[in-house]
Design a protein around this motif. Structure first.
Motif, PDB file in Angstrom:
ATOM      1  N   ASN A 273       0.860  -1.181   0.000  1.00 26.87           N
ATOM      2  CA  ASN A 273       0.000   0.000   0.000  1.00 26.87           C
ATOM      3  C   ASN A 273       0.897   1.232   0.000  1.00 26.87           C
ATOM      4  O   ASN A 273       1.611   1.490   0.967  1.00 26.87           O
ATOM      5  CB  ASN A 273      -0.906  -0.002   1.233  1.00 26.87           C
ATOM      6  N   HIS A 280       1.272  -6.837   2.085  1.00 25.36           N
ATOM      7  CA  HIS A 280       0.438  -7.980   2.446  1.00 25.36           C
ATOM      8  C   HIS A 280       0.812  -9.166   1.569  1.00 25.36           C
ATOM      9  O   HIS A 280       0.949  -9.025   0.348  1.00 25.36           O
ATOM     10  CB  HIS A 280      -1.049  -7.651   2.239  1.00 25.36           C
ATOM     11  N   CYS A 285      -2.477 -13.214   4.966  1.00 26.61           N
ATOM     12  CA  CYS A 285      -2.748 -11.802   5.249  1.00 26.61           C
ATOM     13  C   CYS A 285      -4.186 -11.486   4.834  1.00 26.61           C
ATOM     14  O   CYS A 285      -4.482 -11.416   3.623  1.00 26.61           O
ATOM     15  CB  CYS A 285      -1.777 -10.892   4.506  1.00 26.61           C
ATOM     16  N   PRO A 286      -5.094 -11.291   5.778  1.00 23.54           N
ATOM     17  CA  PRO A 286      -6.519 -11.102   5.466  1.00 23.54           C
ATOM     18  C   PRO A 286      -6.816  -9.903   4.576  1.00 23.54           C
ATOM     19  O   PRO A 286      -7.820  -9.896   3.870  1.00 23.54           O
ATOM     20  CB  PRO A 286      -7.156 -10.919   6.859  1.00 23.54           C
ATOM     21  N   SER A 287      -5.972  -8.893   4.602  1.00 23.51           N
ATOM     22  CA  SER A 287      -6.259  -7.667   3.839  1.00 23.51           C
ATOM     23  C   SER A 287      -5.564  -7.635   2.478  1.00 23.51           C
ATOM     24  O   SER A 287      -5.435  -6.571   1.864  1.00 23.51           O
ATOM     25  CB  SER A 287      -5.835  -6.440   4.664  1.00 23.51           C
ATOM     26  N   TYR A 288      -5.140  -8.802   2.003  1.00 23.26           N
ATOM     27  CA  TYR A 288      -4.377  -8.874   0.754  1.00 23.26           C
ATOM     28  C   TYR A 288      -5.102  -8.196  -0.412  1.00 23.26           C
ATOM     29  O   TYR A 288      -4.513  -7.460  -1.195  1.00 23.26           O
ATOM     30  CB  TYR A 288      -4.086 -10.328   0.416  1.00 23.26           C
ATOM     31  N   ASN A 289      -6.408  -8.435  -0.529  1.00 23.35           N
ATOM     32  CA  ASN A 289      -7.188  -7.879  -1.641  1.00 23.35           C
ATOM     33  C   ASN A 289      -8.063  -6.704  -1.219  1.00 23.35           C
ATOM     34  O   ASN A 289      -8.974  -6.310  -1.952  1.00 23.35           O
ATOM     35  CB  ASN A 289      -8.068  -8.964  -2.265  1.00 23.35           C
ATOM     36  N   ALA A 290      -7.798  -6.137  -0.035  1.00 18.53           N
ATOM     37  CA  ALA A 290      -8.699  -5.107   0.490  1.00 18.53           C
ATOM     38  C   ALA A 290      -8.374  -3.700  -0.014  1.00 18.53           C
ATOM     39  O   ALA A 290      -9.250  -2.851  -0.065  1.00 18.53           O
ATOM     40  CB  ALA A 290      -8.669  -5.124   2.025  1.00 18.53           C
ATOM     41  N   MET A 291      -7.130  -3.446  -0.386  1.00 15.09           N
ATOM     42  CA  MET A 291      -6.757  -2.087  -0.751  1.00 15.09           C
ATOM     43  C   MET A 291      -7.231  -1.716  -2.145  1.00 15.09           C
ATOM     44  O   MET A 291      -7.466  -2.586  -2.995  1.00 15.09           O
ATOM     45  CB  MET A 291      -5.236  -1.904  -0.648  1.00 15.09           C
ATOM     46  N   ALA A 313       2.219  -6.235   7.110  1.00 16.00           N
ATOM     47  CA  ALA A 313       1.003  -5.897   7.839  1.00 16.00           C
ATOM     48  C   ALA A 313       0.942  -6.655   9.164  1.00 16.00           C
ATOM     49  O   ALA A 313       1.310  -7.839   9.227  1.00 16.00           O
ATOM     50  CB  ALA A 313      -0.228  -6.204   7.010  1.00 16.00           C
ATOM     51  N   ASN A 315      -1.577  -7.804  10.774  1.00 10.48           N
ATOM     52  CA  ASN A 315      -2.579  -8.863  10.892  1.00 10.48           C
ATOM     53  C   ASN A 315      -2.232 -10.106  10.073  1.00 10.48           C
ATOM     54  O   ASN A 315      -3.048 -11.005   9.921  1.00 10.48           O
ATOM     55  CB  ASN A 315      -3.964  -8.350  10.509  1.00 10.48           C
ATOM     56  N   CYS A 316      -1.021 -10.145   9.508  1.00  7.85           N
ATOM     57  CA  CYS A 316      -0.612 -11.357   8.776  1.00  7.85           C
ATOM     58  C   CYS A 316      -0.261 -12.468   9.756  1.00  7.85           C
ATOM     59  O   CYS A 316       0.427 -12.245  10.753  1.00  7.85           O
ATOM     60  CB  CYS A 316       0.586 -11.053   7.877  1.00  7.85           C
TER      61      CYS A 316
END
Length: 317
Positions: A273, A280, A285-291, A313, A315-316
């Motif tokens: 990011n 991520h 990593c839960p936010s891999y596709n969130a950005m 990140a 949260n990974c």
């Protein structure tokens, strides 16, 4: 479905790799690619500064039709008669911001600095021009030139040698601005506020032309990316925050490790990011596709991400 997604991802990575491999790595290669695939049919349209046509000679050169375009030699007849490849943002401008330049100038940068070689060979920053005008422009900044009589006959290009300023013809000013924005954004170059304001005015006053779009598409087919200030994906505002994408790609190339030592490379690119400087992993990593895609910078390895100043990140898993 999972197999299909993996297949599409593999195809994307393959195409990206091929595009990156096709990008010229040296100035000489860039000139050949421009001659063969970008300006191959533009010699009878005219050069960027004077609209003079030319006949191709050798691999990258040309003999200019000076009489036909009303060009008058100012001082250097031999250079006026040939086509040369101009760095719109001069090599010294981005070279002086590199340590290699302090240790030996351009020759040392070409020899020792991979990033300088990439910048020097960036085709978005190159255009064919009459050689004498290229020499007279030198490494001067672009800007308004007043109280200077015509210096090259019908060629509407002016150079103020006393104040080290060059003024391109109106038809080129928008393209000049967007190339400066691109180089500054991609390679994290510094532009003064005065420069920014002038270039922003040129950008607004001279919108992207049909040829500029075509030129961008031709270069992107070789380089693997467009100038986002031409395509409209980005716009420049005062004190623009640079993406530094060119620095990231060079760091990634230099930091690649064998696949056996980094399993994440086979699973997909690492997403960074550019706003938060957090990366991520594709797995864990839960936010891999969130950005948002506009905020995303891809890396081939964690080493490349860390080298570019990113951290993993929190949260990974």
């Amino acid at each position: 479905m999972a197999l299909l997604k993996r297949g599409l991802l593999a195809l994307f990575v393959c195409l990206f790799t091929l595009s990156a491999q096709a990008a010229p790595q040296h100035f000489a290669e860039a000139k050949e690619e421009l001659r063969d695939h970008v300006y191959n049919d533009r010699n009878q349209v005219g050069d960027a500064y004077c609209q003079c046509t030319w006949d191709w000679t050798g691999r990258t050169g040309g003999r200019v039709h000076l009489r036909e375009c009303g060009y008058q030699v100012r001082a250097q007849a031999n250079r006026a008669a040939r086509i040369e490849w101009e760095h719109i943002v001069p090599a010294s401008n981005f070279g002086r911001q590199r340590q290699c330049w302090q240790n030996g100038g351009r020759r040392n940068c070409v020899s020792e600095d991979p990033l300088f070689r990439v910048m020097e060979a960036d085709m978005h920053n190159l255009t064919p021009v009459v050689g004498e005008v290229n020499g007279d422009r030198s490494n001067y900044n672009f800007g308004p030139v007043r109280n200077v009589a015509a210096q090259y006959g019908a060629c509407d290009f002016k150079v103020d040698f006393k104040h080290r300023t060059a003024q391109p013809p109106p038809a080129l000013r928008g393209q000049v601005a967007r190339v400066y924005f691109y180089m500054a954004d991609r390679y994290d170059l510094r532009l003064s506020k005065q420069q920014q304001r002038l270039l922003m005015a040129w950008d607004r006053g001279h919108p992207v032309s049909t040829w500029e779009r075509q030129r961008d598409r031709r270069i992107a087919a070789i380089m693997g990316h467009s100038n986002p200030f031409v395509t409209g994906e980005r716009s420049w505002t005062l004190n623009h925050r640079n993406s530094r994408e060119g620095l990231v790609s060079v760091v990634a190339d230099a930091s690649r490790t064998p696949a056996s030592t980094e399993s994440t490379r086979s699973a997909g690119p690492i997403h960074g990011n550019r706003n938060s400087k957090v990366y991520h992993l594709p797995q864990g990593c839960p936010s891999y596709n969130a950005m948002k895609p506009s905020n995303r910078v891809n890396f081939d390895s964690e080493a490349a991400a860390r080298a570019a100043g990113y951290r993993k990140a929190g949260n990974c898993r």
